[in-house]
Motif scaffolding. Structure first.
Motif, PDB file in Angstrom:
ATOM      1  N   LYS A 122       0.643  -1.237   0.125  1.00 17.02           N
ATOM      2  CA  LYS A 122       0.114  -0.031  -0.040  1.00 17.02           C
ATOM      3  C   LYS A 122       0.833   1.270  -0.001  1.00 17.02           C
ATOM      4  O   LYS A 122       1.808   1.300   0.763  1.00 17.02           O
ATOM      5  CB  LYS A 122      -0.958   0.049   1.277  1.00 17.02           C
ATOM      6  N   MET A 123       0.312   2.167  -1.112  1.00 14.97           N
ATOM      7  CA  MET A 123       1.456   3.474  -1.115  1.00 14.97           C
ATOM      8  C   MET A 123       0.315   4.488  -0.760  1.00 14.97           C
ATOM      9  O   MET A 123      -0.831   4.614  -0.894  1.00 14.97           O
ATOM     10  CB  MET A 123       2.151   3.561  -2.309  1.00 14.97           C
ATOM     11  N   ARG A 124       0.990   5.787  -0.191  1.00 14.61           N
ATOM     12  CA  ARG A 124       0.266   6.779  -0.073  1.00 14.61           C
ATOM     13  C   ARG A 124       1.074   8.242  -0.745  1.00 14.61           C
ATOM     14  O   ARG A 124       2.224   8.270  -0.543  1.00 14.61           O
ATOM     15  CB  ARG A 124       0.295   7.004   1.301  1.00 14.61           C
ATOM     16  N   ILE A 125       0.342   8.938  -1.528  1.00  6.46           N
ATOM     17  CA  ILE A 125       0.668  10.084  -1.928  1.00  6.46           C
ATOM     18  C   ILE A 125       0.494  11.213  -0.911  1.00  6.46           C
ATOM     19  O   ILE A 125      -0.845  11.415  -0.965  1.00  6.46           O
ATOM     20  CB  ILE A 125       0.388  10.491  -3.417  1.00  6.46           C
ATOM     21  N   LYS A 126       1.225  11.978  -0.320  1.00  2.00           N
ATOM     22  CA  LYS A 126       0.892  12.960   0.687  1.00  2.00           C
ATOM     23  C   LYS A 126       1.690  14.149   0.414  1.00  2.00           C
ATOM     24  O   LYS A 126       2.868  14.301   0.610  1.00  2.00           O
ATOM     25  CB  LYS A 126       0.624  12.578   1.734  1.00  2.00           C
ATOM     26  N   ASN A 127       1.060  15.357   0.271  1.00  2.00           N
ATOM     27  CA  ASN A 127       1.812  16.576   0.132  1.00  2.00           C
ATOM     28  C   ASN A 127       3.007  16.677  -0.939  1.00  2.00           C
ATOM     29  O   ASN A 127       4.214  17.149  -0.571  1.00  2.00           O
ATOM     30  CB  ASN A 127       2.177  17.228   1.324  1.00  2.00           C
ATOM     31  N   GLY A 128       2.780  16.057  -1.976  1.00  2.00           N
ATOM     32  CA  GLY A 128       4.006  15.915  -3.070  1.00  2.00           C
ATOM     33  C   GLY A 128       5.012  14.746  -2.749  1.00  2.00           C
ATOM     34  O   GLY A 128       6.045  14.693  -3.285  1.00  2.00           O
ATOM     35  N   TYR A 129       4.821  13.908  -1.747  1.00  2.00           N
ATOM     36  CA  TYR A 129       5.895  12.766  -1.269  1.00  2.00           C
ATOM     37  C   TYR A 129       5.086  11.418  -1.375  1.00  2.00           C
ATOM     38  O   TYR A 129       3.674  11.369  -0.976  1.00  2.00           O
ATOM     39  CB  TYR A 129       6.177  12.998  -0.069  1.00  2.00           C
ATOM     40  N   VAL A 130       5.898  10.637  -1.931  1.00  2.00           N
ATOM     41  CA  VAL A 130       5.509   9.097  -1.974  1.00  2.00           C
ATOM     42  C   VAL A 130       5.991   8.133  -0.901  1.00  2.00           C
ATOM     43  O   VAL A 130       7.176   8.369  -0.808  1.00  2.00           O
ATOM     44  CB  VAL A 130       5.497   8.508  -3.423  1.00  2.00           C
ATOM     45  N   LYS A 131       5.060   7.519  -0.375  1.00  3.41           N
ATOM     46  CA  LYS A 131       5.715   6.589   0.858  1.00  3.41           C
ATOM     47  C   LYS A 131       5.013   5.177   0.631  1.00  3.41           C
ATOM     48  O   LYS A 131       3.845   5.054   0.268  1.00  3.41           O
ATOM     49  CB  LYS A 131       5.487   7.212   2.050  1.00  3.41           C
ATOM     50  N   MET A 132       5.837   4.212   0.984  1.00  3.85           N
ATOM     51  CA  MET A 132       5.046   2.666   1.033  1.00  3.85           C
ATOM     52  C   MET A 132       4.513   2.535   2.462  1.00  3.85           C
ATOM     53  O   MET A 132       5.426   2.665   3.468  1.00  3.85           O
ATOM     54  CB  MET A 132       6.009   1.795   0.800  1.00  3.85           C
ATOM     55  N   ILE A 133       3.435   2.654   2.739  1.00  7.10           N
ATOM     56  CA  ILE A 133       2.770   2.678   4.251  1.00  7.10           C
ATOM     57  C   ILE A 133       2.796   1.335   4.677  1.00  7.10           C
ATOM     58  O   ILE A 133       2.443   1.197   5.787  1.00  7.10           O
ATOM     59  CB  ILE A 133       1.670   3.435   4.250  1.00  7.10           C
ATOM     60  N   ASP A 134       2.407   0.362   3.744  1.00  6.48           N
ATOM     61  CA  ASP A 134       1.949  -0.912   3.972  1.00  6.48           C
ATOM     62  C   ASP A 134       2.635  -1.997   3.198  1.00  6.48           C
ATOM     63  O   ASP A 134       2.554  -1.795   2.033  1.00  6.48           O
ATOM     64  CB  ASP A 134       0.645  -1.162   4.417  1.00  6.48           C
ATOM     65  N   ALA A 135       3.028  -2.909   3.599  1.00  8.03           N
ATOM     66  CA  ALA A 135       3.720  -4.331   2.728  1.00  8.03           C
ATOM     67  C   ALA A 135       3.745  -5.357   3.683  1.00  8.03           C
ATOM     68  O   ALA A 135       4.043  -5.278   4.831  1.00  8.03           O
ATOM     69  CB  ALA A 135       4.913  -3.822   2.281  1.00  8.03           C
ATOM     70  N   ASP A 136       3.469  -6.456   3.072  1.00  5.94           N
ATOM     71  CA  ASP A 136       3.595  -7.833   3.589  1.00  5.94           C
ATOM     72  C   ASP A 136       4.617  -8.734   3.190  1.00  5.94           C
ATOM     73  O   ASP A 136       4.617 -10.139   3.519  1.00  5.94           O
ATOM     74  CB  ASP A 136       2.259  -8.560   3.790  1.00  5.94           C
ATOM     75  N   CYS A 137       5.618  -8.072   2.674  1.00  4.32           N
ATOM     76  CA  CYS A 137       6.640  -8.724   2.048  1.00  4.32           C
ATOM     77  C   CYS A 137       7.727  -9.006   3.290  1.00  4.32           C
ATOM     78  O   CYS A 137       7.452  -8.516   4.346  1.00  4.32           O
ATOM     79  CB  CYS A 137       7.623  -7.893   1.171  1.00  4.32           C
ATOM     80  N   PRO A 138       8.532 -10.147   3.002  1.00  5.48           N
ATOM     81  CA  PRO A 138       9.189 -10.551   4.234  1.00  5.48           C
ATOM     82  C   PRO A 138      10.397  -9.646   4.774  1.00  5.48           C
ATOM     83  O   PRO A 138      10.629  -9.656   5.776  1.00  5.48           O
ATOM     84  CB  PRO A 138       9.996 -12.043   3.775  1.00  5.48           C
TER      85      PRO A 138
END
Lengths: 165, 121
Positions: free
Chosen positions: B63-79
């Motif tokens: 799950k990624m989030r775009i907020k105020n011109g920045y992208v961040k991966m906010i959730d991942a179930d990878c090992p």
């Protein structure tokens, strides 16, 4: 032969322990690929005190086992690319007899990052991943120098006859 | 430590720092976000519009989030969770990679940007 197997097993165990220690102390930089590279210290001791073949065997077994035990099986291929390129560079540089363990270790650290990143670029089909290379070159050089000083000391302190088979 | 060690270490550092400077000086602000899974584009979005997007991957969820011109991966179930621990990105050419799920989030300066620009900018 038996002694050689025992010795290799001992070094695989040692390399696994230091790999686990690295898993326990992550470096929260927000940039993937920055590692201390403690296991490289073990591999360096092997290059100097035994043969490159033994170093290669221990390195490959260490990476596969560390990936299965406390890493991630999917990314073993990335670690292998880094580990093998790093080892090739270190063996070749040692053969030139121009460098001390410090320089060779730094080149090995950088080689690890280059190998890993190249496989990522190829498998992800995205060359922009290389933008991380400069940062990783700096971190790889710094950690490589630290490990090189450490391994260089160990190499002179460990009696070579202990490794003779 | 020998003299040649210094040349080797110094040489690598000079190359690295020079390219860092060049990248820093030439890198533009990003405008678009491109998400690929296994090399195929699955999502494109504007960096100026806030949103949360769940990336469709076969073996889990990112799950990624775009907020105020920045992208961040906010959730991942990878090992390995490397993508989740990655710093937020905003500049042209920056990427967040999730190796286990073969996900690449990439920032572009405009929609027509291509690979060649990315490599030579």
């Amino acid at each position: 032969m038996t002694k050689k197997i025992a010795l290799n097993g001992l070094f695989v165990a040692l390399a696994l322990v230091v790999s686990y220690i690295e898993v326990l102390i992550p470096i929260p930089t927000g940039i993937p690929g920055i590692k201390i590279g403690l296991a490289n210290g073990v591999i360096m001791v092997l290059i100097w005190l035994t043969t490159w073949k033994q170093a290669l065997i221990v390195s490959v077994v260490r990476i596969v086992l560390a990936g299965l035990l406390f890493g991630n099986p999917v990314t073993i291929v990335y670690s292998l690319a880094g580990g093998i390129l790093s080892l090739i560079i270190m063996i070749l540089l040692k053969k030139t007899k121009a460098f001390s363990p410090v320089g060779i270790s730094a080149a090995g650290g950088v080689g690890h990052n280059v190998g890993q990143l190249t496989i990522a670029v190829l498998l992800m089909e995205n060359a922009k991943i290389y933008l991380y290379l400069p940062v990783l070159l700096v971190s790889g050089t710094i950690t490589g120098v630290v490990i090189g000083v450490l391994a260089g000391t160990l190499i002179t302190k460990i009696p070579k006859r202990l490794m003779e088979i | 430590m020998k003299k040649k060690d210094l040349f080797l270490v110094g040489g690598i550092l000079i190359i690295a720092l020079t390219s860092m400077l060049v990248i820093h000086l030439t890198q533009r602000d990003g405008k678009q976000v491109k998400v690929t899974v296994d090399g195929k584009i699955v999502h494109e979005a504007s960096l100026s519009k806030n949103e949360t997007y769940t990336i469709p991957v076969e073996s889990g969820e990112n799950k990624m989030r775009i907020k105020n011109g920045y992208v961040k991966m906010i959730d991942a179930d990878c090992p390995d969770q490397i993508c989740k621990n990655h710093k937020k990105i905003s500049k042209d050419g920056e990427t967040i990679v999730c190796l286990p799920h073969k996900v690449v989030i990439e920032i572009m300066s405009d929609t027509k940007d291509n690979e060649l620009d990315g490599m030579t900018n």
